[in-house]
Design a protein around this motif. Sequence first.
Motif, PDB file in Angstrom:
ATOM      1  N   ILE A  72       0.875  -1.175   0.000  1.00 34.88           N
ATOM      2  CA  ILE A  72       0.000   0.000   0.000  1.00 34.88           C
ATOM      3  C   ILE A  72       0.908   1.219   0.000  1.00 34.88           C
ATOM      4  N   ALA A  73       0.671   2.120  -0.946  1.00 32.74           N
ATOM      5  CA  ALA A  73       1.476   3.334  -1.038  1.00 32.74           C
ATOM      6  C   ALA A  73       0.532   4.528  -1.126  1.00 32.74           C
ATOM      7  N   SER A  74       0.968   5.639  -0.564  1.00 33.47           N
ATOM      8  CA  SER A  74       0.166   6.857  -0.656  1.00 33.47           C
ATOM      9  C   SER A  74       1.065   8.032  -0.979  1.00 33.47           C
ATOM     10  N   SER A  75       0.491   8.993  -1.684  1.00 31.63           N
ATOM     11  CA  SER A  75       1.211  10.219  -1.998  1.00 31.63           C
ATOM     12  C   SER A  75       0.196  11.334  -2.155  1.00 31.63           C
ATOM     13  N   GLY A  76       0.677  12.540  -2.118  1.00 35.15           N
ATOM     14  CA  GLY A  76      -0.199  13.696  -2.280  1.00 35.15           C
ATOM     15  C   GLY A  76       0.572  14.893  -2.777  1.00 35.15           C
ATOM     16  N   SER A  77      -0.149  15.814  -3.339  1.00 32.03           N
ATOM     17  CA  SER A  77       0.435  17.087  -3.768  1.00 32.03           C
ATOM     18  C   SER A  77      -0.659  18.140  -3.666  1.00 32.03           C
ATOM     19  N   ASP A  78      -0.239  19.377  -3.518  1.00 31.05           N
ATOM     20  CA  ASP A  78      -1.225  20.450  -3.406  1.00 31.05           C
ATOM     21  C   ASP A  78      -0.655  21.747  -3.965  1.00 31.05           C
ATOM     22  N   GLY A  79      -1.556  22.660  -4.162  1.00 29.20           N
ATOM     23  CA  GLY A  79      -1.204  23.986  -4.652  1.00 29.20           C
ATOM     24  C   GLY A  79      -2.286  24.954  -4.219  1.00 29.20           C
ATOM     25  N   PHE A  80      -2.275  26.142  -4.791  1.00 21.16           N
ATOM     26  CA  PHE A  80      -3.259  27.150  -4.433  1.00 21.16           C
ATOM     27  C   PHE A  80      -4.631  26.723  -4.945  1.00 21.16           C
ATOM     28  N   GLY A  81      -5.525  26.336  -4.040  1.00 21.23           N
ATOM     29  CA  GLY A  81      -6.895  25.970  -4.395  1.00 21.23           C
ATOM     30  C   GLY A  81      -7.108  24.543  -4.836  1.00 21.23           C
ATOM     31  N   TRP A  82      -6.105  23.669  -4.734  1.00 26.66           N
ATOM     32  CA  TRP A  82      -6.290  22.273  -5.127  1.00 26.66           C
ATOM     33  C   TRP A  82      -5.415  21.349  -4.274  1.00 26.66           C
ATOM     34  N   GLU A  83      -5.849  20.099  -4.202  1.00 28.25           N
ATOM     35  CA  GLU A  83      -5.115  19.058  -3.483  1.00 28.25           C
ATOM     36  C   GLU A  83      -5.417  17.723  -4.134  1.00 28.25           C
ATOM     37  N   VAL A  84      -4.379  16.906  -4.350  1.00 30.79           N
ATOM     38  CA  VAL A  84      -4.537  15.579  -4.952  1.00 30.79           C
ATOM     39  C   VAL A  84      -3.947  14.545  -4.003  1.00 30.79           C
ATOM     40  N   ASN A  85      -4.735  13.509  -3.661  1.00 30.68           N
ATOM     41  CA  ASN A  85      -4.290  12.404  -2.823  1.00 30.68           C
ATOM     42  C   ASN A  85      -4.447  11.108  -3.606  1.00 30.68           C
ATOM     43  N   ARG A  86      -3.406  10.263  -3.552  1.00 32.10           N
ATOM     44  CA  ARG A  86      -3.423   8.997  -4.275  1.00 32.10           C
ATOM     45  C   ARG A  86      -3.160   7.843  -3.313  1.00 32.10           C
ATOM     46  N   MET A  87      -3.879   6.742  -3.520  1.00 29.39           N
ATOM     47  CA  MET A  87      -3.612   5.505  -2.785  1.00 29.39           C
ATOM     48  C   MET A  87      -3.415   4.405  -3.816  1.00 29.39           C
ATOM     49  N   LEU A  88      -2.323   3.677  -3.679  1.00 30.89           N
ATOM     50  CA  LEU A  88      -1.944   2.637  -4.618  1.00 30.89           C
ATOM     51  C   LEU A  88      -1.887   1.305  -3.880  1.00 30.89           C
ATOM     52  N   VAL A  89      -2.477   0.268  -4.458  1.00 36.23           N
ATOM     53  CA  VAL A  89      -2.430  -1.087  -3.902  1.00 36.23           C
ATOM     54  C   VAL A  89      -1.807  -2.000  -4.948  1.00 36.23           C
ATOM     55  N   GLU A  90      -0.793  -2.754  -4.537  1.00 37.01           N
ATOM     56  CA  GLU A  90      -0.100  -3.674  -5.430  1.00 37.01           C
ATOM     57  C   GLU A  90      -0.142  -5.083  -4.828  1.00 37.01           C
ATOM     58  N   VAL A  91      -0.480  -6.060  -5.656  1.00 35.76           N
ATOM     59  CA  VAL A  91      -0.448  -7.468  -5.255  1.00 35.76           C
ATOM     60  C   VAL A  91       0.375  -8.184  -6.313  1.00 35.76           C
ATOM     61  N   VAL A  92       1.666  -8.340  -6.040  1.00 34.49           N
ATOM     62  CA  VAL A  92       2.607  -8.823  -7.056  1.00 34.49           C
ATOM     63  C   VAL A  92       3.320 -10.078  -6.559  1.00 34.49           C
ATOM     64  N   PRO A  93       2.805 -11.274  -6.885  1.00 38.13           N
ATOM     65  CA  PRO A  93       3.501 -12.503  -6.499  1.00 38.13           C
ATOM     66  C   PRO A  93       4.911 -12.507  -7.090  1.00 38.13           C
ATOM     67  N   SER A  94       5.870 -12.942  -6.279  1.00 39.61           N
ATOM     68  CA  SER A  94       7.271 -12.890  -6.697  1.00 39.61           C
ATOM     69  C   SER A  94       7.976 -14.205  -6.397  1.00 39.61           C
ATOM     70  N   ALA A  95       8.992 -14.474  -7.182  1.00 43.68           N
ATOM     71  CA  ALA A  95       9.905 -15.582  -6.916  1.00 43.68           C
ATOM     72  C   ALA A  95      11.095 -15.001  -6.163  1.00 43.68           C
ATOM     73  N   ARG A  96      11.568 -15.717  -5.163  1.00 42.82           N
ATOM     74  CA  ARG A  96      12.700 -15.247  -4.357  1.00 42.82           C
ATOM     75  C   ARG A  96      13.818 -16.287  -4.394  1.00 42.82           C
ATOM     76  N   LEU A  97      15.012 -15.831  -4.731  1.00 46.84           N
ATOM     77  CA  LEU A  97      16.223 -16.639  -4.658  1.00 46.84           C
ATOM     78  C   LEU A  97      17.020 -16.125  -3.479  1.00 46.84           C
ATOM     79  N   ARG A  98      17.259 -16.981  -2.499  1.00 44.72           N
ATOM     80  CA  ARG A  98      17.977 -16.589  -1.275  1.00 44.72           C
ATOM     81  C   ARG A  98      19.354 -17.242  -1.283  1.00 44.72           C
ATOM     82  N   VAL A  99      20.386 -16.442  -1.025  1.00 45.45           N
ATOM     83  CA  VAL A  99      21.765 -16.928  -0.964  1.00 45.45           C
ATOM     84  C   VAL A  99      22.117 -17.183   0.495  1.00 45.45           C
TER      85      VAL A  99
END
Length: 188
Positions: A72-99
Amino acid sequence: MSRVLPLLALSLLAASPALAEDDEVGGGATILVGPGYWAEDGPARLRVSVRGEAEIATEDAVGFAVVLPVDIASSGSDGFGWEVNRMLVEVVPSARLRVAPASPVRAYVDAGVGPWFQLTQTETIFGDAESQRSGFMTTAALGLEFGKTEPNSLAVVLEPIRARTYFVNEDDKVRADYGGMVGLGYRF
């Protein structure tokens, strides 16, 4: 959406010990936090990652595992008279090689592909708007684990490099994000 995320995280954590009940298969869960930065102009993101892991094969020199993260990631930005908020959800199965999987200091390499979803809320003096985007992404990482490998033990996880590439549905644009994370892992 806010009700789905805790359910995803709970099912992820519940599945890891079930996979690890077999003596031949180990598993664990990790919680990480860290920043994410766009390769091009864009606001930095704060990320939280909950990951379940099931070992597939382990030898003396290397081990192989499957990792199911919910980020889960979130970010935001704003300026004079505006504001933007974002929420990102990622579900990314991965292969892991462990040394050196039995060592107190272990290195790993992850590679995965999966879906992402983004909700954007824009507030202006003229009114508010919501939009959604989704697509598929790839991810790759290098990390280190510090700690015991026995069941019921904790480890410190340092992931200095993680790169993500986002492919946007119905758009020819590809975006890249990079960052690092730090957190705790628990072995089952």
